[in-house]
Structures are given as C-alpha cells and as structure tokens.
Scaffold this motif. Structure first.
Motif, short mmCIF file in Angstrom:
data_model
loop_
_atom_site.label_atom_id
_atom_site.label_comp_id
_atom_site.label_asym_id
_atom_site.label_seq_id
_atom_site.Cartn_x
_atom_site.Cartn_y
_atom_site.Cartn_z
N GLY A 177 39.55 -52.31 -15.48
CA GLY A 177 39.51 -51.95 -17.18
C GLY A 177 38.51 -52.92 -17.83
O GLY A 177 38.00 -53.91 -17.34
N LYS A 178 38.13 -52.88 -18.90
CA LYS A 178 37.64 -53.60 -19.80
C LYS A 178 38.35 -54.74 -19.99
O LYS A 178 39.86 -54.66 -20.40
N ARG A 179 37.91 -56.10 -20.55
CA ARG A 179 38.61 -57.02 -21.07
C ARG A 179 39.22 -57.22 -22.14
O ARG A 179 39.89 -57.91 -22.58
N ARG A 181 37.90 -55.61 -26.58
CA ARG A 181 37.14 -54.53 -27.30
C ARG A 181 35.82 -55.26 -27.21
O ARG A 181 34.61 -54.77 -27.44
N GLU A 187 30.07 -49.69 -16.50
CA GLU A 187 31.10 -49.20 -15.64
C GLU A 187 30.66 -49.81 -14.24
O GLU A 187 31.53 -50.23 -13.54
N SER A 292 45.87 -47.95 -24.48
CA SER A 292 44.90 -48.80 -23.59
C SER A 292 43.47 -47.99 -23.70
O SER A 292 42.58 -48.59 -23.27
N ARG A 293 43.65 -46.57 -23.79
CA ARG A 293 42.49 -45.74 -23.98
C ARG A 293 42.27 -45.00 -25.41
O ARG A 293 43.53 -44.87 -25.94
N SER A 295 41.40 -42.33 -25.91
CA SER A 295 41.96 -40.97 -25.69
C SER A 295 43.47 -40.85 -25.47
O SER A 295 44.04 -39.69 -25.36
N ARG A 297 47.64 -40.88 -26.26
CA ARG A 297 48.32 -40.57 -27.52
C ARG A 297 48.73 -41.87 -28.08
O ARG A 297 48.85 -43.02 -27.71
N VAL B 112 39.31 -44.21 -34.13
CA VAL B 112 40.33 -43.58 -33.97
C VAL B 112 41.53 -44.39 -34.34
O VAL B 112 42.89 -44.11 -34.68
N ASP B 408 47.46 -35.02 -28.11
CA ASP B 408 47.55 -36.35 -27.55
C ASP B 408 45.97 -36.97 -28.05
O ASP B 408 45.95 -38.09 -28.62
N ASP B 409 45.10 -36.39 -27.56
CA ASP B 409 43.57 -36.98 -27.85
C ASP B 409 43.24 -36.81 -29.14
O ASP B 409 42.44 -35.55 -29.10
N ARG B 411 40.43 -38.45 -30.67
CA ARG B 411 39.22 -38.97 -30.93
C ARG B 411 38.24 -37.86 -31.72
O ARG B 411 38.30 -36.61 -31.31
N GLU B 417 28.25 -43.39 -23.01
CA GLU B 417 28.06 -44.17 -21.75
C GLU B 417 29.04 -44.21 -20.83
O GLU B 417 29.17 -44.85 -19.82
N GLU B 418 30.40 -43.40 -21.20
CA GLU B 418 31.37 -43.57 -20.47
C GLU B 418 31.58 -42.22 -19.58
O GLU B 418 31.68 -41.07 -20.33
N THR B 419 31.90 -42.08 -18.46
CA THR B 419 32.06 -40.91 -17.79
C THR B 419 33.47 -40.72 -17.93
O THR B 419 33.84 -39.56 -18.08
N VAL B 420 34.33 -41.76 -18.06
CA VAL B 420 35.91 -41.44 -18.41
C VAL B 420 35.96 -42.35 -19.79
O VAL B 420 35.36 -43.35 -19.78
N PRO B 421 37.08 -42.19 -20.52
CA PRO B 421 37.37 -42.94 -21.46
C PRO B 421 37.76 -44.28 -20.98
O PRO B 421 38.57 -44.49 -20.11
N ALA B 422 37.15 -45.59 -21.47
CA ALA B 422 37.09 -46.68 -21.03
C ALA B 422 38.78 -47.15 -21.23
O ALA B 422 39.43 -46.76 -22.18
N PHE B 423 39.24 -47.97 -20.34
CA PHE B 423 40.37 -48.65 -20.44
C PHE B 423 40.26 -50.19 -20.98
O PHE B 423 39.65 -50.82 -20.10
N TYR B 424 41.04 -50.32 -21.75
CA TYR B 424 40.97 -51.61 -22.30
C TYR B 424 42.23 -52.59 -21.89
O TYR B 424 43.32 -52.15 -22.23
N GLU B 425 42.15 -53.64 -21.27
CA GLU B 425 43.32 -54.65 -20.91
C GLU B 425 43.53 -55.19 -22.04
O GLU B 425 42.57 -55.43 -23.09
#
Lengths: 422, 450
Positions: A177-179, A181, A187, A292-293, A295, A297, B112, B408-409, B411, B417-425
């Motif tokens: 994941g990204k650290r 924002r 990627e 976390s995303r 997208s 909910r 969002v 749910d989504d 946005r 630039e994202e193939t899937v939505p980025a996950f943020y730690e």
C-alpha cells in the motif's frame, strides 16, 4: 460562628493540600449495591469486594468486614478497558523527536524493549486511565522488526510495577500500500520496495531458523528475540492492513508454522473467512479512521470489526494512539453502533484482548480471583457523556485526576479574572 | 464493465444537473432540534426551493420528496469552522505575509472527503489556508454540494470573506528556522502583524488622499495592501491559528491597537487560560475537542478547553482540521459533556450556530428556523450519543447523503495512473499529528523525518 468559619477554613486547607498531592490508596474496598457488568457472567446487581489487589468476592449483601464501603447504588462497575496497540509512554510530544522512543534505527531490532522506554510518569498516562482504560499494549514502531511490545497497567512508578504479563515481538509485514497521502511512488515502485522488504524478511527468518537449530548460545540479540516465536513459545504481532498483504502474511505464517496475532487489519472484512479458517486473532483499529481506499464505503473502518466478528474472528481493538488512547471507549462505541452491538463491543476491549494476550486468568472481566482492574461509572462507558467516578488498577484506588482535570479546576473560574481583581 | 462506466457517467450527470437547482423536501414526524427554539417532538420540517418554509405539525405538500423521520432526530446541518477538504493546495509557504492569495482559486469539487463529511452530517465547511505564514491566504466557506463538478458551485455565495493568520511554531519553523528570516520568535510575530497593518493603513490613506485630490497619482495597486486595508475596514474576518495564551493575548493587543474587531482564534488550545480576555474582547474560539501533545505548544492543553471558554462567555465552536474528524463532529461536540458537562443544546451549538456566527453566516444557517437555508441532517439516535448514525444529509433542500440509497464507491473521478484504487496505510500517528493538516504542502520542503 467564627469557630465554624475557622473549621471550614481548616477543612478547605486540608482538602486543598490534599488535591496537590492526591495519591492512590491501597486498601480493601467493598463496592456496594452496584450494577456489575462482568462481561463473562452477565450483569449482576450486587457487591464487589476488592482485597489485596484482587477481586476477592462478588455477590449480594457481602459483609464489609475491615473493608471501606463505597456506596455504588445507581452506579455501574466495569472491568478496566484494554487497548491492544498504542505508543503510550513511548512518546511525550509528537513533533519533538528526542521525546519519541518508539522507533529505533534499523530494519531488524526485535530486541528493542518497549517496556524499557515506557515512561511511567508520562502526562498522557493519567489522562488515559481516567476514562477507564487501565491496560494497554505499548508498542515500538518503524521498520520490519521494530521491537518487542509489552502489556502494561497504567499505574506504577517503574516498568516492572506496570508490566501486565505479556510481551510480543512486532513485525510490520511488507506493505504493497501507499505509506500515506503524500506517498508519490508509482505502483511499480511500491511493488519493488515491497519485494525488497519481503526478501529481507525471508533472509532474516532463515538466519533465525538456523540460529534456533544450532542453539549454540552465541550472542545475537536480534535472532534471540525471535527464538520464542520459532520455538512456538510466543506469538508474533504482525501489522498488516491491505487484503493482498493479509493473505500473504497468512501464507507466510502458515509456512513458518508460527503463532501470529494480526494488528491493524483494515481490510479484515474482505478476508474474514481466511482469518477464521486459520484461527488468527486480530487487534483491529483504529475504528475512527478514514477508509483505506477512496473507493471504499465511507464507514469501512467503522464496520470492519462487526464484519470480522460475525465471521467468527476473535477481535480486540486498538487506538494506535499515544496521547489520545483515552478515546478507546469511543472507538468501541462506534464499532458497536455500526453493526457490532454493545455487548460484543465491550468484549473487544476487555475479555477478548485478555484472551488474545493470554492473560484472561488475570484480566478482562469481573471475576473472583482476577486482578482488581475496574472502574465505577454513571453508565455505559462508551456513551460520551458518562462519567468515570472511581478507578482501581491492581487494587489501587487511583484518583480521577490528570493534568487536564487540574487545568480545568484552575481555569474554569480564573483568579484573577479579566480585571485583576477578585 | 462498460455498462458500469455508463451508469457511473449517468449518475454524474444527474448529480450535475441536480446541483443547478435548490430542492424541496418534507421531513415528517421527527424530533426536531432547532438550537434556537428548543426541541420539538413529532414535528415536520418543510423545505421549499432550498429554504426552510415551515416547521410545525401535520405539514403537507404535494409532489414532494418526503422523508419519514419518526423516531429520528432532525438537526441543522453541521458546520466545520476549520477544514482543508476540497482544496488542491493549502499553503503558499513563501513569505510571512501572503494575504493576497486565496484558497478559493484551488477548490476541488472531486474530493471524496466532501462526501465523507456529508456522511457525518456536515453541510458547510470553512476551507482554510494553512498555517505556514503569519498572515496566510484568504479562505473560502463552502457548501457540501457533492456531485457538482464546477468549483464555483461549491462556494457559499455571499458568505463573508475570511483570512487565515497563524501564530507560534508553524510560521516560526517555516520562516525563522528554514529561511532564517523573521519571524523566528513570538516577538517577531507581533511585528509582522503591526507592519502589515501599517502597510494597509498607509495604502488606505494614500487612496483617500488621492480621492481628495491631495495626491496627483493613486498608490501603485497592491493586492496584499488591499487585503490588509479590507481587514482594517472590517470587511474580512480573521481566523487565527494559535495555541499559546501569550501569543493569543499578543494578537488581541495588536488588533485592539488597530481597531480590528472580527477575530476568531483557531485551535486556541490555551484559550482557556485567557478566556476572560477573549470574552471581554468579543473574540471567538474554534477548538479541537481533545487534540494535544502533538507538538510542544499544545502540551499544556486540556479537553475541558471548549467548556471553559463557553462557560466564560466566549462564542466557541468545535472544528475538525481533519478529513477524519470532520466525519464525527457530533461526537467531538459530545465530548464537552464528558469534559465539563455542557447541556445538550450548548454542546450542539458548538457545531451549528456558533461556527455559523464565527463565519458570519448565522443569519442563513446554524439553526432550524423558517426562512433559513435547508441544510439538515437526520440522525438515528440522539446526535450526542455515541450510537448516533447520520441517515440523510440535506444541503439546500437536496439530499446529498443517504445511508440507505448511496452506493459504496462515491468517487467522482478516477486516478488515471491507478490500475486499481490505491490503498493507503494509516499514516504513522505521531507524525500525522506532529505535522498538523495546517502544514499541508509544507513538509515536503521542510525535510522532516518520515
């Protein structure tokens, strides 16, 4: 009349001085006529006797004997809440690095002991406990193996007085994941970094396994620190959040045949079945987090705990906080509101963490023989307006006082006020 | 997949069209928390053309969206007097005085975070410049019309102008420590303000003299001086990032010297220490419920701050300054009941009427009154209960959040630039707080440890 005034003055003076140095007291106390929310044995209308630091007896119309009687009619008694992941005591002022003791330099520092650096006199400790949080995991942070976390009671003047019987090495599972924002890595770069970290993990663990086999007693604090995990004597706390990383971490722990506790686990709801299948307990949270995303909910973090619990995962909560661990009951309250229910939510901050950390013979419920970590409140401790009126940690009757309450006492009606006169 | 995109696009279109107009909605049989006129049981709220048309029993209207609020709580839309959502940029960290810049030039309706705020019942936020400079940029009061794609439609038209000031560690670090220019101390800070006000005063005088024929040429146009002059004239409300009692008191004295009255202190963690002075000056305070210890200047804080300020007669609000906190300001307000025992109405004022007063929009929003704008949030359970769950959030009579209907989504755009939505730690806590959101866009070049 004058004598009365003098008496009142004397009384005020004594009380005044008393407030300056209000100390915890240690004696037998009988909590009389309370609603006892035991967690493991339902809710009982009755009395609870604290003796010698333990919950000596629970029942109706108990004899006080030598014990001080505390009238608790209309009040509630709950077991002290337990936070499964904090940096409490390891950091004092966020932006001042020299007050930050959670993050040692190096990728492999499992031998760094949180218990060594916990400051028993951190101002944040009383601030936390007056909300009914009596016990927390204080955990190192940072790189691959940042150190060894410890379970501590929030009372005492030395780490040994505070230690609550559980320690575990912490690992940050390599993340894809990204650290945050501000993480601008592509990627591909993220993948490269994570592969590199996985390689490091693999190499370190190989060394540790070899070290365990040779067992020649040579001095190697890093490898020694993980021996109990390899020898199946202790669990490893694994910080992991993203679905694919959680699945990778499950696979890794299965291959290594080690006991793990997952922590964070933001995507837990997506892989709850796998967590159940491999019987992996989870330290979830913070509940009060943004998704976390973009997208996901909006309430993904609020509902995560309920979804995992419904799937059969054993879950306790963490705030992952330092100065605001006091908000643990509110994290639990949000989880309760968003699907978990109050009863289950209460377990996630009491008996569940006690079981996950193997201290359920001592902590986590109002049960005879357990440590007297408990509090008396005006109601449901998750409800924001509820007041915590009395607090006991290991039988110590701890004043409901912190620097924040003292500032309130001093400044609500400031003297002198705006005009420099009374 | 294509079909989903198509639906997505249609949804966008619908949103976009919807935003052009004000809505009508009838909320039936709720427990209506008016803020200014008590709590009305079993009461209806009728919103017509974006405005509250009527509050009463057994209201009816034909051909109108009706929401059954029986057993639910209806309150004014929550207002956040300090946020940075819907902004592309926050800090113009290039000079101790950047009064001439305006965050309204960088509004981002796609954020969002705006939807997440709606899901927490927040209908209006004060999108603020950051705290890198002693005098930062001008801010923008926005309505959470999530779904509109034109930044112009985010603005709350007619809301008074506001500007960000900042005291203490942030401007001292950015300018003193990094650039070795004043302000490096809280002494230097005072002189920055006096200097800037003198600049505005001189500019005003030159313009006046020119108009009176005393000067042959007008002063060279200078936007920064214009803005300082507008502050002196009382056309702009100052919102000042501040923590320590001494610096708060300093700014009060400076403002008093220049006759500037419109001041709301932001964060103001040590406001409780000078609450009588703030009250006497008529200064406002917008605070965190319980944030502290993320830097030294907030070490001597107390969660009782809001209560002490309110009890001393200071118009006080509770703000978020955070994309996370903004989602549960109702809970943050409730903390004043744990820390100081404020009444329900006093606690709710902290996130409705009081922030409206601080933004100068209390004649339009902040309470449920006939004639005010149709910004409403409907809660399951009392909004101050930990079990409160926002159900619908209505802006200008249009339902912008619906817990049961929304997908749910939510946005409005997708990062190419994202193939899937980025996950943020989760950002590491101590750093996240040490670097408060007011310092967004600044840390990259402060070379801060990560």
């Amino acid at each position: 009349m004058k004598i009365v005034n003098i008496l009142i003055l004397c009384f005020l003076t004594v009380v005044g001085f008393g407030q300056q140095v209000e100390k915890s007291t240690y004696k037998d106390v009988l909590l009389k006529g309370a609603t006892l929310v035991t967690v493991t044995n339902g809710t009982i209308e009755g009395d609870l006797l604290i003796s010698d630091g333990k919950i000596a007896k629970i029942g109706r119309a108990l004899e006080a004997g030598e014990a001080e009687v505390m009238d608790c009619s209309g009040k509630f008694v709950y077991p002290g809440m337990i936070d499964g992941g904090t940096q409490l005591g390891l950091g004092e002022v966020g932006s001042i690095s020299l007050t930050q003791d959670s993050d040692e330099i190096g990728d492999y520092t499992p031998h760094m002991q949180a218990l060594t650096a916990v400051n028993p006199n951190s101002v944040a400790i009383p601030v936390t406990r007056v909300n009914g949080v009596t016990t927390v995991i204080s955990s190192p942070t940072g790189d691959l193996f940042p150190g060894t976390a410890a379970l501590i009671n929030l009372h005492g003047y030395t780490p040994d007085q505070m230690y609550a019987g559980f320690k575990a090495v912490v690992m940050n599972f390599p993340s894809t994941g990204k650290r945050g924002r501000r993480d601008r890595r592509s990627e591909e770069d993220i993948k490269k970094d994570s592969d590199k970290a996985l390689k490091k993990l693999k190499e370190f663990w190989q060394q540790a396994e070899v070290y365990a086999k040779i067992n020649d007693g040579s001095y190697n604090p890093q490898l020694s620190a993980v021996l109990p995990i390899i020898n199946d004597e202790a669990p490893l706390i694994v910080n992991v959040n993203k679905k694919s990383d959680i699945l990778a971490a499950i696979k890794w722990s299965q291959e290594k045949e080690i006991n793990v506790i997952f922590s964070g686990v933001a995507d837990g709801w997506r892989v709850a079945d796998s967590l159940t299948k491999y019987d992996i307990p989870v330290i979830a949270g913070p509940v009060l987090s943004i998704p976390s995303r973009n997208s996901d909910r909006y309430d993904a973090a609020y509902t995560n705990v309920a979804k995992m619990v419904k799937a059969g995962v054993k879950v306790c909560l963490r705030t992952n906080d330092t100065e605001n661990v006091r908000n643990l009951p509110f994290h639990a309250g949000f989880a309760a509101a968003y699907g978990l229910g109050v009863e289950e939510a209460l377990k996630t901050v009491t008996i569940n963490p006690a079981e996950i950390f193997g201290v359920d013979d001592q902590l986590g419920s109002l049960t005879e023989g357990k440590v007297a970590n408990l509090f008396v409140s005006t109601g449901d401790p998750f409800e924001t307006k509820t007041q915590i009126e009395h607090l006991f940690i290991e039988g110590w009757n701890v004043p409901i006082e912190s620097r924040q309450t003292l500032l309130y006492d001093e400044f609500l009606e400031r003297d002198p006020g705006a005009d420099n006169k009374k | 997949m294509k079909k989903i995109n198509y639906i997505f696009f249609l949804a966008l279109l619908c949103f976009g069209l919807q935003a052009q107009e004000k809505g009508d909605v009838l909320i039936k049989n709720g427990t209506v928390i008016t803020i200014t006129n008590g709590v009305l049981e079993n009461t209806d709220v009728l919103i017509k053309n974006g405005k509250i048309d009527k509050i009463g029993e057994d209201l009816s209207a034909s051909d109108i969206t009706t929401i059954d609020a029986e057993g639910k709580f209806v309150m004014p839309g929550i207002i956040d007097a300090h946020s940075h959502i819907a902004l592309d940029v926050v800090n113009e960290a290039t000079s101790p005085n950047t009064a001439h810049v305006w965050v309204g030039d960088g509004l981002n309706p796609y954020d969002v975070g705006v939807y997440r705020a709606l899901a927490g019942g927040v209908t209006i936020s004060h999108a603020m410049h950051g705290s890198a400079n002693a005098i930062g940029g001008q801010c923008e009061t926005i309505k959470h019309r999530y779904g509109v794609l034109n930044p112009e439609e985010m603005r709350m038209d007619g809301a008074p102008r506001t500007i960000k000031f900042a005291l203490g560690e942030n401007p001292m670090r950015v300018h003193g420590e990094r650039n070795n220019i004043s302000p490096a101390t809280r002494m230097g800070m005072e002189q920055i303000f006096r200097n800037a006000f003198e600049q505005g005063k001189a500019y005003m005088k030159a313009n006046k003299d020119y108009a009176a024929g005393k000067l042959d040429v007008p002063p060279l146009y200078n936007l920064q001086s214009e803005v300082m002059a507008d502050i002196l004239k009382g056309d702009i409300i100052i919102h000042c990032h501040s923590y320590r009692a001494d610096e708060i008191y300093m700014l009060l004295r400076v403002l008093d010297d220049y006759g500037v009255k419109k001041i709301c202190f932001q964060h103001v963690n040590e406001g409780f220490k000078v609450a009588p002075e703030l009250a006497a000056y008529g200064a406002h305070a917008s605070v965190f419920s319980d944030w502290w210890a993320y830097k030294f200047e907030v070490y001597y804080s107390t969660a009782y701050n809001a209560t002490i300020l309110a009890e001393n007669g200071v118009v006080t609000s509770i703000n978020s300054d955070s994309g996370e906190l903004i989602r549960h300001l109702y809970h943050e307000a409730a903390k004043t009941q744990r820390y100081g025992g404020l009444s329900d109405n006093e606690a709710l004022k902290l996130i409705t009427l009081n922030p409206a007063i601080q933004l100068g929009i209390d004649d339009r929003v902040g309470s449920l009154e006939e004639g005010k704008e149709g910004d409403v949030v409907i809660f399951e359970n009392h909004p101050l209960s930990i079990y409160a769950i926002p159900q619908q959030t209505i802006v200008d009579g249009i339902v912008r959040f619906d817990i049961a209907e929304d997908i749910d989504d939510m946005r409005l755009d997708v990062d190419p630039e994202e193939t899937v939505p980025a996950f943020y730690e989760l950002e590491e806590h101590s750093h996240e707080h040490g670097e408060d959101k007011c310092m967004q866009d600044v840390y990259e070049f402060l070379n801060h440890k990560h």
